[in-house]
Design a protein around this motif. Structure first.
Motif, PDB file in Angstrom:
ATOM      1  N   LEU A  51     -66.967  11.621  86.945  1.00 52.18           N
ATOM      2  CA  LEU A  51     -67.377  13.457  86.815  1.00 52.18           C
ATOM      3  C   LEU A  51     -68.331  13.094  88.104  1.00 52.18           C
ATOM      4  N   ILE A  52     -68.845  13.954  88.897  1.00 53.23           N
ATOM      5  CA  ILE A  52     -69.256  14.388  89.455  1.00 53.23           C
ATOM      6  C   ILE A  52     -69.892  14.930  89.586  1.00 53.23           C
ATOM      7  N   ARG A  53     -70.778  16.023  90.225  1.00 52.09           N
ATOM      8  CA  ARG A  53     -71.577  16.791  89.640  1.00 52.09           C
ATOM      9  C   ARG A  53     -71.404  18.026  91.277  1.00 52.09           C
ATOM     10  N   LYS A  54     -70.416  18.676  92.055  1.00 48.01           N
ATOM     11  CA  LYS A  54     -69.697  19.764  92.054  1.00 48.01           C
ATOM     12  C   LYS A  54     -68.730  19.921  91.499  1.00 48.01           C
ATOM     13  N   LYS A  67     -60.342  18.283  91.879  1.00 46.97           N
ATOM     14  CA  LYS A  67     -60.529  16.990  90.919  1.00 46.97           C
ATOM     15  C   LYS A  67     -61.297  16.918  90.083  1.00 46.97           C
ATOM     16  N   ASN A  68     -62.734  17.903  90.068  1.00 40.19           N
ATOM     17  CA  ASN A  68     -63.208  17.581  88.987  1.00 40.19           C
ATOM     18  C   ASN A  68     -63.211  18.360  88.016  1.00 40.19           C
ATOM     19  N   THR A 103     -65.141  20.867  92.208  1.00 41.75           N
ATOM     20  CA  THR A 103     -64.272  20.756  92.813  1.00 41.75           C
ATOM     21  C   THR A 103     -62.401  21.143  92.065  1.00 41.75           C
ATOM     22  N   ASN A 120     -60.634  16.664  86.179  1.00 34.46           N
ATOM     23  CA  ASN A 120     -60.761  15.126  85.758  1.00 34.46           C
ATOM     24  C   ASN A 120     -61.615  15.505  83.870  1.00 34.46           C
ATOM     25  N   CYS A 121     -62.160  16.761  84.207  1.00 39.20           N
ATOM     26  CA  CYS A 121     -62.885  17.360  82.623  1.00 39.20           C
ATOM     27  C   CYS A 121     -61.252  17.084  81.603  1.00 39.20           C
TER      28      CYS A 121
END
Length: 362
Positions: free
Chosen positions: A61-64, A68-69, A66, A72-73
């Motif tokens: 996970l990235i802290r944005k 894609k994020n 999006t 991914n969750c």
């Protein structure tokens, strides 16, 4: 005894788990299962060593915010349910996580299933996943005294980082033969990692002619990474320095055994290896590492005068050459090696396994 290890993403998370597993196998009749991501580097490394491996759908996970994020969750929620199935099937006595995004779903599932759990944090500054898991797991081990303050103190022990025996139990004469080096010359190891090598490679390459003039009686082992291997091997053909070039070094223990100085990144595995092998090094932290943890690792070594640190954006020909001259100075080498001994103890694997066996009542 059944043990699940969950790790992945980088060698800094994978190799500590392997070191603990190998120490466990010397003490107990044990069944081990490694759990990692479906497309991470861990599968290749672990299966090559003949360990059983299962994959889950975990994603970083990235802290944005999006698309894609968010996707991914969803994959990570799926990974928790996959982890529960694995736990139900394998019935582990303990579940151990050594960091990386893949550890979180498995450890979270183990906590839900009320299994004994342990996490090890190999970096100076822990990632978010381990900090969160630290609130709920049974036991926590950390590599550095400075890391302890980030976790609940009553269940956190400073053990040093586990390192595989194959790293530091190597014979120098065998290493000289393996790398086809000259016995009477000092050896510089350039090993910036396979995926973050370009900046270091570029500066070393541009410095070769100056190194030839300013640093005498040396030779090099240079791990370039796959993408730059052919180009660099061709470009250094005319060098007056003996340079042994590899796209990847599978036995880094041999490389450390023969090296008088090294130029390295500052991931958890690397800093643990230079402590165990007492290798004087220039550390160039990878600037895009999660939470900038490599720079935090490197700064600890700089404060303790146990390494020379050059930030990635400050790395230049002159700073590299000055750093190598300092490392190859006999007086400086003695001081750095003495300070490396003070970073952490060399029996991290043993201490962690003592804790595991005690927790598991075995």
């Amino acid at each position: 005894m059944n043990v699940i290890f969950s790790c992945g993403g980088t060698g800094g998370h994978i190799f500590p788990a392997l070191a603990i597993a190998e120490e466990l196998m010397t003490r107990e009749k044990i069944k081990i299962l490694f759990v990692g991501s479906k497309d991470g580097m861990e599968k290749n490394i672990i299966t090559k060593l003949k360990f059983n491996f299962a994959s889950i759908s975990a994603k970083p996970l990235i802290r944005k915010i999006t698309i894609k994020n968010l996707l991914n969750c969803f994959y990570n929620i799926k990974a928790i349910f996959e982890s529960i199935k694995i736990i139900n099937y394998f019935n582990p006595d303990i579940v151990i996580g050594t960091g990386g995004f893949v550890s979180f779903p498995m450890l979270f599932a183990a906590i839900l299933k009320k299994k004994t759990t342990l996490i090890h944090e190999p970096n100076v500054y822990p990632g978010i996943a381990n900090k969160l898991l630290g609130l709920f797991v049974s036991k926590i081990t950390v590599g550095f005294e400075e890391t302890k303050k980030y976790f609940p103190l009553h269940k956190t022990k400073v053990t040093g980082n586990p390192v595989r025996n194959s790293i530091f139990k190597k014979d120098k004469s065998k290493a000289i033969k393996y790398f086809k080096l000259d016995k009477g010359k000092k050896t510089i190891l350039i090993m910036p990692g396979s995926r973050a090598a370009k900046k270091i490679n570029d500066v070393v390459l541009s410095s070769i002619q100056t190194i030839e003039k300013e640093i005498k009686n040396i030779q090099m082992i240079w791990m370039t990474g796959k993408s730059e291997y052919k180009k660099i091997k061709e470009l250094i053909k005319e060098s007056k320095i003996k340079i042994r070039v590899f796209d990847f070094i599978y036995d880094s223990g041999l490389a450390y055994a023969v090296s008088d100085a090294a130029v390295l990144r500052a991931g958890a595995s690397t800093i643990s290896e230079i402590v165990l092998t007492k290798t004087p090094a220039i550390l160039v932290p990878y600037p895009y590492a999660t939470d900038n943890h490599q720079e935090k690792n490197a700064m600890l070594f700089e404060r303790k005068n146990a390494a020379i640190v050059i930030k990635d954006n400050e790395l230049s020909q002159q700073k590299l050459i000055d750093g190598l001259k300092n490392l190859l100075n006999k007086k400086n080498q003695i001081e750095i090696k003495k300070n490396l001994k003070k970073i952490f103890t060399t029996d991290g694997s043993k201490k962690i396994v003592d804790l595991i066996l005690g927790d598991s009542k075995c």
